[in-house]
Motif scaffolding. Structure first.
Motif, PDB file in Angstrom:
ATOM      1  N   GLY A   1     -25.419-133.192 -10.275  1.00 28.58           N
ATOM      2  CA  GLY A   1     -24.208-133.689  -9.637  1.00 28.58           C
ATOM      3  C   GLY A   1     -23.673-134.976 -10.230  1.00 28.58           C
ATOM      4  N   SER A   2     -24.345-135.495 -11.257  1.00 32.95           N
ATOM      5  CA  SER A   2     -23.890-136.732 -11.901  1.00 32.95           C
ATOM      6  C   SER A   2     -23.314-136.423 -13.274  1.00 32.95           C
ATOM      7  CB  SER A   2     -25.046-137.727 -12.038  1.00 32.95           C
ATOM      8  OG  SER A   2     -25.918-137.326 -13.089  1.00 32.95           O
ATOM      9  N   SER A   3     -22.709-137.441 -13.881  1.00 29.40           N
ATOM     10  CA  SER A   3     -22.190-137.291 -15.251  1.00 29.40           C
ATOM     11  C   SER A   3     -22.909-138.259 -16.186  1.00 29.40           C
ATOM     12  CB  SER A   3     -20.677-137.561 -15.274  1.00 29.40           C
ATOM     13  OG  SER A   3     -20.388-138.865 -14.805  1.00 29.40           O
TER      14      SER A   3
ATOM     15  N   ARG B   1     -18.473-137.744 -24.228  1.00 26.80           N
ATOM     16  CA  ARG B   1     -18.888-137.700 -22.830  1.00 26.80           C
ATOM     17  C   ARG B   1     -18.039-136.729 -22.036  1.00 26.80           C
ATOM     18  NH1 ARG B   1     -21.747-141.431 -19.728  1.00 26.80           N
ATOM     19  NH2 ARG B   1     -21.323-141.300 -17.488  1.00 26.80           N
ATOM     20  N   ARG B   2     -16.745-136.747 -22.303  1.00 29.05           N
ATOM     21  CA  ARG B   2     -15.835-135.843 -21.594  1.00 29.05           C
ATOM     22  C   ARG B   2     -16.160-134.385 -21.923  1.00 29.05           C
ATOM     23  NH1 ARG B   2     -11.013-136.565 -18.526  1.00 29.05           N
ATOM     24  NH2 ARG B   2     -10.432-134.457 -17.898  1.00 29.05           N
ATOM     25  N   LEU B   3     -16.443-134.113 -23.193  1.00 27.23           N
ATOM     26  CA  LEU B   3     -16.701-132.735 -23.620  1.00 27.23           C
ATOM     27  C   LEU B   3     -18.089-132.257 -23.212  1.00 27.23           C
ATOM     28  CD1 LEU B   3     -15.168-132.857 -27.221  1.00 27.23           C
ATOM     29  CD2 LEU B   3     -14.159-131.833 -25.169  1.00 27.23           C
ATOM     30  N   SER B   4     -19.075-133.156 -23.239  1.00 31.59           N
ATOM     31  CA  SER B   4     -20.464-132.740 -23.008  1.00 31.59           C
ATOM     32  C   SER B   4     -20.896-132.860 -21.560  1.00 31.59           C
ATOM     33  CB  SER B   4     -21.411-133.573 -23.888  1.00 31.59           C
ATOM     34  OG  SER B   4     -21.093-133.430 -25.253  1.00 31.59           O
ATOM     35  N   ALA B   5     -20.462-133.933 -20.877  1.00 37.20           N
ATOM     36  CA  ALA B   5     -20.906-134.178 -19.506  1.00 37.20           C
ATOM     37  C   ALA B   5     -19.889-133.709 -18.478  1.00 37.20           C
ATOM     38  CB  ALA B   5     -21.209-135.665 -19.310  1.00 37.20           C
TER      39      ALA B   5
ATOM     40  N   ILE C   1     -15.675-138.375 -17.384  1.00 37.12           N
ATOM     41  CA  ILE C   1     -16.035-139.750 -17.686  1.00 37.12           C
ATOM     42  C   ILE C   1     -17.016-140.281 -16.656  1.00 37.12           C
ATOM     43  CG2 ILE C   1     -15.132-142.084 -18.023  1.00 37.12           C
ATOM     44  CD1 ILE C   1     -14.326-140.090 -20.179  1.00 37.12           C
ATOM     45  N   TYR C   2     -16.748-139.974 -15.371  1.00 38.06           N
ATOM     46  CA  TYR C   2     -17.640-140.428 -14.312  1.00 38.06           C
ATOM     47  C   TYR C   2     -17.548-139.454 -13.148  1.00 38.06           C
ATOM     48  CZ  TYR C   2     -20.335-143.743 -11.516  1.00 38.06           C
ATOM     49  OH  TYR C   2     -21.318-144.337 -10.768  1.00 38.06           O
ATOM     50  N   HIS C   3     -18.667-139.295 -12.426  1.00 34.86           N
ATOM     51  CA  HIS C   3     -18.746-138.254 -11.410  1.00 34.86           C
ATOM     52  C   HIS C   3     -18.210-138.687 -10.047  1.00 34.86           C
ATOM     53  CE1 HIS C   3     -22.550-140.539 -11.484  1.00 34.86           C
ATOM     54  NE2 HIS C   3     -22.475-140.472 -10.160  1.00 34.86           N
ATOM     55  N   SER C   4     -18.044-139.983  -9.821  1.00 32.84           N
ATOM     56  CA  SER C   4     -17.559-140.462  -8.527  1.00 32.84           C
ATOM     57  C   SER C   4     -16.108-140.913  -8.621  1.00 32.84           C
ATOM     58  CB  SER C   4     -18.411-141.639  -8.027  1.00 32.84           C
ATOM     59  OG  SER C   4     -19.725-141.210  -7.747  1.00 32.84           O
ATOM     60  N   THR C   5     -15.412-140.790  -7.536  1.00 32.92           N
ATOM     61  CA  THR C   5     -14.024-141.252  -7.479  1.00 32.92           C
ATOM     62  C   THR C   5     -13.908-142.344  -6.428  1.00 32.92           C
ATOM     63  OG1 THR C   5     -13.468-139.557  -5.846  1.00 32.92           O
ATOM     64  CG2 THR C   5     -13.102-139.019  -8.181  1.00 32.92           C
ATOM     65  N   TRP C   6     -12.877-143.147  -6.564  1.00 33.60           N
ATOM     66  CA  TRP C   6     -12.648-144.177  -5.571  1.00 33.60           C
ATOM     67  C   TRP C   6     -11.155-144.428  -5.432  1.00 33.60           C
ATOM     68  CZ3 TRP C   6     -13.965-145.153 -10.562  1.00 33.60           C
ATOM     69  CH2 TRP C   6     -13.259-146.124 -11.253  1.00 33.60           C
ATOM     70  N   GLY C   7     -10.797-144.973  -4.278  1.00 37.83           N
ATOM     71  CA  GLY C   7      -9.393-145.242  -3.996  1.00 37.83           C
ATOM     72  C   GLY C   7      -9.252-146.435  -3.093  1.00 37.83           C
ATOM     73  N   THR C   8      -8.114-146.530  -2.411  1.00 36.00           N
ATOM     74  CA  THR C   8      -7.851-147.698  -1.575  1.00 36.00           C
ATOM     75  C   THR C   8      -8.845-147.818  -0.424  1.00 36.00           C
ATOM     76  OG1 THR C   8      -6.248-146.378  -0.325  1.00 36.00           O
ATOM     77  CG2 THR C   8      -5.390-147.733  -2.128  1.00 36.00           C
ATOM     78  N   GLY C   9      -9.271-146.678   0.131  1.00 37.28           N
ATOM     79  CA  GLY C   9     -10.242-146.712   1.229  1.00 37.28           C
ATOM     80  C   GLY C   9     -11.553-147.345   0.802  1.00 37.28           C
TER      81      GLY C   9
END
Length: 636
Positions: free
Chosen positions: A67-69, A246-250, A253-261
């Motif tokens: 579940g990670s990148s 990383r984009r092609l293999s994993a 770029i990153y497995h988590s997202t974030w926003g204003t909350g």
């Protein structure tokens, strides 16, 4: 004689380096006798691909955790080489980590010496060795050195320090210098995501040695960008290539997202400042703070905590002021350390359970803190208030006391990493009410057959809370089963009845990921229920059914354990042909601790016969046939 030895030590590079290496070995050489602990199982032990599969880019770039990148191919390559040459031997794995610590300490000394020489400081070799010694004995390095999976941080630090060493050799030819920088930068970024800050660290290093105090920050920055244009362009190209790979293999770029909350939550909880406060205080005064867990749930954002956060923020801003406005070398090195820690200050969501901070994240930043320590103008600052002799005495006592206390703390705490049950018992004493700690402690206690530890902890939880949470109930049922208590099956029935049946849901994987109990714990519940059905009721069909469900939850991580459990069930049911097929098939498959799994097959069947052959004619017949095959003798 002692006087002459110290005189030689002051001027001999080789002797200083030898002493530093011996200090590292004296502190961490004991880890060669340690086992694999903590997440080593999730990261590489329970996945046999690094042992049995041929070398490939796909193998090296698979996500470190499900579940990670996290793409860290260089560390996986070191394990692949290690396992193919020596097998999965914890002694070898720990020896490699100790060797990396020695390399990092010597690299730090080299970088610090170049910095001191560029600044025209007196006795650069000696003071560089002092910086390296402060780094080597610091207790914050225990986690990354004594834990095999700490190699991610160790190797990333190697890359960052090597890049700094190459960068400071301004006299090298441009092609040689750029080639060295590319290699070092690749070591850093291919070991851990932290490596992407290396160019910023190099800029801080340039400012520390080449910034003109008579010029403004903008002027010095312009000089840095112009004079080292080839370095910055080359570094940018390497990072672009890294992110593309990383984009092609994993898969991203990153497995988590974030926003204003998420950002609003950070402001309300002051989590970045809490983390920074921990790292700053840990760097300066690590005594009594070392732990594998620094839980967010234990955080109390009271007036004292807020005041501490404001002090840390003020100190950080003051450091930036000294760097940008006064062009102080020590301040630039502290900014380099800050750059090395900024990615783990929770501005980006982190996968570190309930933790505010982790000490392994200090492995690289701490190196630049040690360099700042010896570059800081102590004589001018302290000497204004004390006479020269008094100033020297205070410095020797303060530094000597800190070094001695740090070495004592380190050598005392390293043994706690020897085995999982010792590590988690220590963590449980520190944080008994943190869910992750409690579950790991109970599981480690059961696995190591410390049933009394588990029983005591269960009784404490029952007394305190009046009941057990799901994960604890599963572990308690496993304890009852291992103690031969038939009530364990009824207990597990109640737990499994209340649990969602993720394995029957079309989107079960997604829902399982959001469930508060780890899939591994649920999988173990079904396997334990399978064994309870076999041992207490002799119901092999129900046992096989539930063990198959367990496979869905555990997937590939414990495939050997599940497979051998199937074999035990088939032997106990009298289906020797199917059991033998599983055992023969597994002979050609690598599993870590396969001998222990095979022994467990015999132990399960032996317990089955002890319990069932006197009350079941079919069980008696099966056990007689097993005795004729000398099955039980083979398992001794």
């Amino acid at each position: 004689m002692m006087h002459s030895i110290f005189d030689r030590l002051k001027v001999s590079d080789r002797l200083q380096m030898a002493v530093l290496a011996l200090v590292c070995i004296a502190l961490y050489g004991q880890t060669v006798g340690f086992s694999y602990v903590w997440d080593d199982g999730l990261i590489f032990l329970n996945k046999n691909s690094l042992v049995v599969e041929p070398l490939s880019w796909k193998l090296l770039t698979e996500p470190i955790l499900e579940g990670s990148s996290y793409m860290r191919p260089l560390v996986l390559l070191t394990w692949w080489l290690e396992f193919h040459c020596f097998g999965q031997q914890p002694a070898v794995s720990h020896a490699v980590n100790v060797a990396l610590l020695v390399v990092n300490v010597l690299l730090l000394r080299s970088v610090a010496r170049r910095l001191l020489e560029e600044r025209g400081e007196a006795a650069p070799a000696l003071w560089a060795s002092v910086a390296a010694l402060c780094y080597a004995v610091h207790p914050a390095l225990i986690e990354s050195t004594a834990w095999v999976s700490g190699r991610f941080d160790m190797l990333a630090t190697t890359g960052i320090l090597a890049a700094s060493h190459v960068f400071l050799n301004f006299g090298w030819s441009t092609p040689l210098r750029l080639a060295g920088l590319v290699c070092a930068l690749l070591v850093a970024v291919l070991s851990k995501e932290l490596g992407v800050v290396t160019p910023v660290v190099l800029l801080c290093v340039w400012m520390a040695v080449r910034a003109d105090e008579r010029q403004t920050f903008r002027q010095n920055l312009g000089r840095a960008l112009r004079s080292e244009a080839a370095v910055w362009v080359t570094s940018a190209l390497v990072l672009v290539a890294y992110f593309v790979a990383r984009r092609l293999s994993a898969g991203g770029i990153y497995h988590s997202t974030w926003g204003t909350g998420y950002l609003l939550a950070l402001v309300q909880t002051q989590l970045p400042l809490e983390a920074l406060k921990h790292y700053v205080s840990m760097a300066v005064w690590p005594f009594g703070r070392v732990s594998i867990f620094h839980p967010y749930s234990a955080l109390k954002l009271d007036a004292l905590a807020v005041a501490g956060n404001l002090v840390v923020l003020a100190l950080t801003l003051l450091t930036f002021w000294f760097a940008c406005r006064r062009q102080r070398p020590w301040a630039w090195l502290l900014i380099a350390a800050f750059t090395g820690i900024v990615l783990v200050l929770h501005f980006i969501p982190l996968s570190i359970a309930d933790n505010i901070a982790q000490e392994r994240f200090m492995t690289a930043p701490l190196a630049f803190v040690a360099m700042a320590l010896v570059i800081f103008p102590w004589r001018q600052t302290v000497g204004q208030h004390l006479r020269a002799r008094a100033c020297k005495m205070v410095s020797v006592l303060a530094l000597g006391g800190w070094l001695a206390f740090s070495a004592l703390v380190t050598v005392s705490l390293v043994p706690l990493w020897e085995r999982p049950e010792i590590l988690w018992r220590w963590a449980s004493f520190q944080h008994p009410d943190v869910d992750n700690v409690r579950h790991n402690y109970l599981e480690a206690a059961l696995t190591s057959n410390h049933f009394d530890w588990a029983q005591t902890e269960i009784e404490r939880l029952l007394k305190k809370h009046g009941g057990l949470e799901i994960g604890e109930q599963i572990i308690y049922a496993s304890l009852l089963m291992r103690q031969g208590n038939p009530e364990s099956k009824k207990y597990l029935e109640g737990v499994l009845y209340a649990l969602p049946k993720f394995h029957d849901m079309p989107d079960g994987r997604a829902k399982m990921a959001a469930f508060p109990v780890a899939s591994g714990i649920l999988g173990s519940a079904y396997t334990n229920y399978a064994l309870a059905s076999l041992l207490f009721e002799g119901n092999a069909d129900e046992a096989l059914k539930n063990n198959a469900i367990s496979r869905w939850y555990l997937q590939s991580f414990d495939s050997g354990y599940i497979s051998y459990t199937d074999a035990a069930i088939y032997y106990a049911s009298g289906n020797f042909e199917q059991a033998d097929k599983i055992m023969e098939k597994n002979q050609s498959i690598y599993f870590y601790n396969k001998a222990g799994m095979i022994k467990q097959v015999h132990d399960v069947v032996r317990i089955f016969c002890d319990r069932r052959q006197d009350i079941s004619a079919s069980a008696r017949d099966t056990c007689t046939r097993l005795q004729k095959r000398q099955f039980f003798e083979a398992g001794k």
